[in-house]
Design a protein around this motif. Structure first.
Motif, short mmCIF file in Angstrom:
data_model
loop_
_atom_site.label_atom_id
_atom_site.label_comp_id
_atom_site.label_asym_id
_atom_site.label_seq_id
_atom_site.Cartn_x
_atom_site.Cartn_y
_atom_site.Cartn_z
N LEU A 1 4.97 9.09 -5.11
CA LEU A 1 4.76 10.53 -4.95
C LEU A 1 5.98 11.20 -4.33
CD1 LEU A 1 1.10 10.96 -3.67
CD2 LEU A 1 2.01 11.63 -5.86
N TRP A 2 6.62 10.52 -3.39
CA TRP A 2 7.74 11.13 -2.68
C TRP A 2 9.04 11.06 -3.46
CZ3 TRP A 2 6.99 8.83 2.92
CH2 TRP A 2 5.90 9.47 3.50
N PRO B 1 -2.64 13.42 -2.65
CA PRO B 1 -2.01 12.66 -1.57
C PRO B 1 -2.97 12.34 -0.44
CG PRO B 1 -1.10 14.87 -1.72
CD PRO B 1 -1.96 14.69 -2.90
N VAL C 1 -4.49 9.04 -1.23
CA VAL C 1 -3.56 7.93 -1.04
C VAL C 1 -3.48 7.56 0.43
CG1 VAL C 1 -1.17 7.20 -1.28
CG2 VAL C 1 -2.20 8.60 -3.05
N ALA D 1 0.82 -1.21 0.00
CA ALA D 1 0.00 0.00 0.00
C ALA D 1 0.86 1.26 0.00
CB ALA D 1 -0.93 0.00 1.20
N SER E 1 2.24 3.71 -3.76
CA SER E 1 1.77 4.96 -4.34
C SER E 1 2.44 6.15 -3.68
CB SER E 1 0.27 5.07 -4.22
OG SER E 1 -0.33 4.20 -5.13
N ILE E 2 2.48 6.14 -2.36
CA ILE E 2 3.06 7.30 -1.68
C ILE E 2 4.57 7.34 -1.92
CG2 ILE E 2 3.64 6.51 0.65
CD1 ILE E 2 1.47 9.15 1.01
N ALA F 1 -2.98 12.74 -8.42
CA ALA F 1 -2.08 13.55 -7.58
C ALA F 1 -2.81 14.11 -6.38
CB ALA F 1 -1.42 14.67 -8.39
N MET G 1 2.88 16.37 -1.97
CA MET G 1 3.51 15.09 -1.66
C MET G 1 2.87 14.39 -0.48
SD MET G 1 7.45 16.04 -2.28
CE MET G 1 8.21 14.52 -1.85
N LEU G 2 2.35 15.15 0.47
CA LEU G 2 1.77 14.52 1.64
C LEU G 2 0.61 15.39 2.12
CD1 LEU G 2 2.18 12.19 3.66
CD2 LEU G 2 3.55 13.72 5.02
#
Lengths: 283, 264
Positions: free
Chosen positions: A142-143, B230, B233, A135, A138-139, B228, B42-43
């Motif tokens: 993104l990072w 976050p 997610v 899981a 995905s993050i 996109a 990003m978060l």
């Protein structure tokens, strides 16, 4: 187990050997004969299913897989030969695996030895533990983008949990009598930790590493399936996009062999590093 | 009272520290976003995630389904695969533990398939079953069957040999020994497999959905990345963790109830 148990299988074999000499029945019940039958039948069924096109071209025949493997050894895919891809995956696993174990094992030991560290780390760890490592993909993308870092990150996340839990439980489940012995012989807290805790927790730590390794394989494959230009996951997913079942199955076989070899290596290392480990029933 | 009750006092620090650590965790998480240490692309901060959670309970946009429907789809897939793997894996493992023929025939194939991570089956599965529910169930089935077989196999093999010899002396047949001695003595190990298999199934479900899905929690995570967002997610990740914990608690309860009558 407190009392050593013998395998039942041994007992049966001994009796059979004494009673029945050489008949068709004993041959039919011989383990190695059955193994051979099983493997042969497996490949025969596979070949027939593939030949009859039960899955409509979604399954390759065994000989096609072997030819494809040979071809991949020589012809590079996306700039790398098969061995290059194997090394790409292995490299990611080694980096992520060692990073995670270098942090997680000492942390787990400290959590088990000190209540305050435990009280501080435990809640956050319990919060993050139930999320499956996949899981995080995905993050991670993104990072870190789709480069090497995101794959290593996922492996670190995935392998961290079993490493930490096992070293924690390894210390926790040490028999209290062992501590008593050290105390009786006049040892202090430091002796307890160095003489008892570490050696006694060693097998559990290694069991954790073994579990981590198989999780690391799952993670690296998942990461490579989602986005990658190299590695065994890439070979499989490329086989899918080009609809080459032989390449997919070849990739799966290579994964099986490499994963098996690596786990064999870890258990060999364990035997070498901690010979005091009690023999547990073989599986 | 015959004896005095001794109260062990936990030091104040030990009682406060867990809350402090959680507070620090969420505080840092919120702060690094509020102060722009990590960009919001990003978060997402905990507050944003919680807002999205409330919104997603009723609003099917932008990924096409409300949260509960995603969760329900995932649970459905996971449970179908899980039950199937129990139904096949446990009897197979038990038989492999006792009958030489079953072990000889099944073991080489099992050992061949075991080291392949279930995730690696995804491309073949898509060829065979398409991206519908059956493909995902197949992957979950493969993931769950390995611990089931191993645990029940080891459970039978760990049966106390004295009991078996005793039964032999009294003239029990192979089948009687298997049914009346081996299976009961393997039960604790078999129930242990329930929990392990569930964890495997749940992990691999997310993997299967990341690649090919149009519904489910893994799909929610993938859509969050594609759009996109976050916060979506993180919400997906939290939901996966939460649902996993809830199912785990239920299975744990069932296991305790089943084990209640068995003395070890």
């Amino acid at each position: 187990m407190a009392t050593p148990t013998r395998s039942i299988a041994n007992e049966i074999q001994l009796q059979v050997r004494e009673k029945r000499p050489f008949t068709i029945f004993t041959v039919l019940k011989n383990r190695w004969f059955l193994y051979a039958v099983s493997i042969t039948a497996f490949f025969l069924v596979w070949d027939t299913v593939a030949y009859r096109r039960v899955f409509g071209g979604g399954l390759a025949r065994p000989q096609e897989v072997i030819t494809q493997l040979g071809k991949m050894m020589v012809d590079p895919i996306a700039g790398k030969s098969l061995l290059g891809h194997v090394w790409a995956s292995t490299q990611r696993i080694l980096i992520g695996f060692s990073l995670a174990s270098i942090v997680a094992v000492p942390l787990g030991l400290m959590m088990a030895l000190n209540r305050y560290v435990n009280a501080f780390v435990r809640p956050v760890f319990d919060l993050l533990k139930p999320m499956p490592p996949i899981a995080w993909i995905s993050i991670a993308i993104l990072w870190f983008g789709i480069g090497e870092e995101s794959k290593v990150f996922i492996i670190v996340v995935g392998t961290f949990v079993p490493c930490l839990l096992n070293s924690f439980n390894g210390v926790r489940l040490i028999e209290p009598q062992l501590y008593d012995v050290v105390r009786m012989l006049g040892g202090n807290r430091r002796d307890e930790i160095i003489q008892v805790c570490f050696p006694a927790a060693f097998p559990a730590i290694f069991a954790g590493l073994q579990i981590s390794l198989s999780i690391a394989w799952t993670c690296v494959l998942a990461a490579e399936l989602v986005s990658s230009r190299s590695g065994l996951g890439f070979i499989i997913i490329q086989g899918m996009t080009l609809s080459r079942p032989a390449q997919i199955i070849g990739g799966m076989l290579v994964i099986a062999v490499v994963a098996w070899g690596m786990s064999l290596l870890v258990s060999g290392l364990e035997k070498y590093l901690c010979p005091w480990k009690r023999e547990v029933m073989n599986q | 009272m015959a004896y005095e009750e001794v109260k062990v006092k936990t030091p104040l620090g030990l009682r406060v520290l867990p809350f402090a650590s959680l507070l620090l965790f969420f505080g840092t998480w919120q702060a690094i976003i509020d102060f722009g240490v990590v960009p919001n692309t990003m978060l997402a901060s905990p507050v944003q995630v919680f807002k999205l959670f409330l919104l997603k309970l009723t609003d099917p946009n932008p990924d096409g389904a409300v949260l509960m429907r995603h969760a329900w789809t995932s649970v459905q897939e996971a449970f179908t695969g899980y039950i199937l793997s129990l139904l096949v894996g446990i009897p197979l493992g038990l038989m492999m533990g006792w009958f030489v023929v079953a072990e000889g025939l099944a073991r080489p194939i099992f050992e061949l398939i075991r080291p392949i991570p279930p995730i690696a089956w995804i491309p073949l599965t898509i060829f065979w079953f398409g991206i519908g529910i059956s493909g995902k169930v197949f992957i979950i089935w493969i993931a769950g069957i390995v611990p089931c077989v191993i645990n029940s196999f080891v459970g039978v093999r760990m049966t106390n040999p004295t009991l078996i010899q005793m039964a032999r002396t009294y003239g029990a047949s192979d089948w009687q020994i298997f049914r009346q001695i081996c299976i009961p003595s393997a039960l604790p190990m078999v129930f242990g497999a329930l929990q392990i298999a569930l964890a495997y199934c749940w992990t691999n479900l997310v993997g299967a959905e990341l690649l090919a899905a149009d519904n489910g929690l893994g799909y929610l995570i993938t859509m969050g990345r594609r759009l996109a967002m976050p916060d979506m997610v993180v919400l997906g990740m939290i939901m996966v963790g939460l649902t996993g914990v809830i199912i785990g608690v239920i299975i744990d309860y069932v296991e305790k109830r089943l084990l209640a009558g068995i003395r070890r």
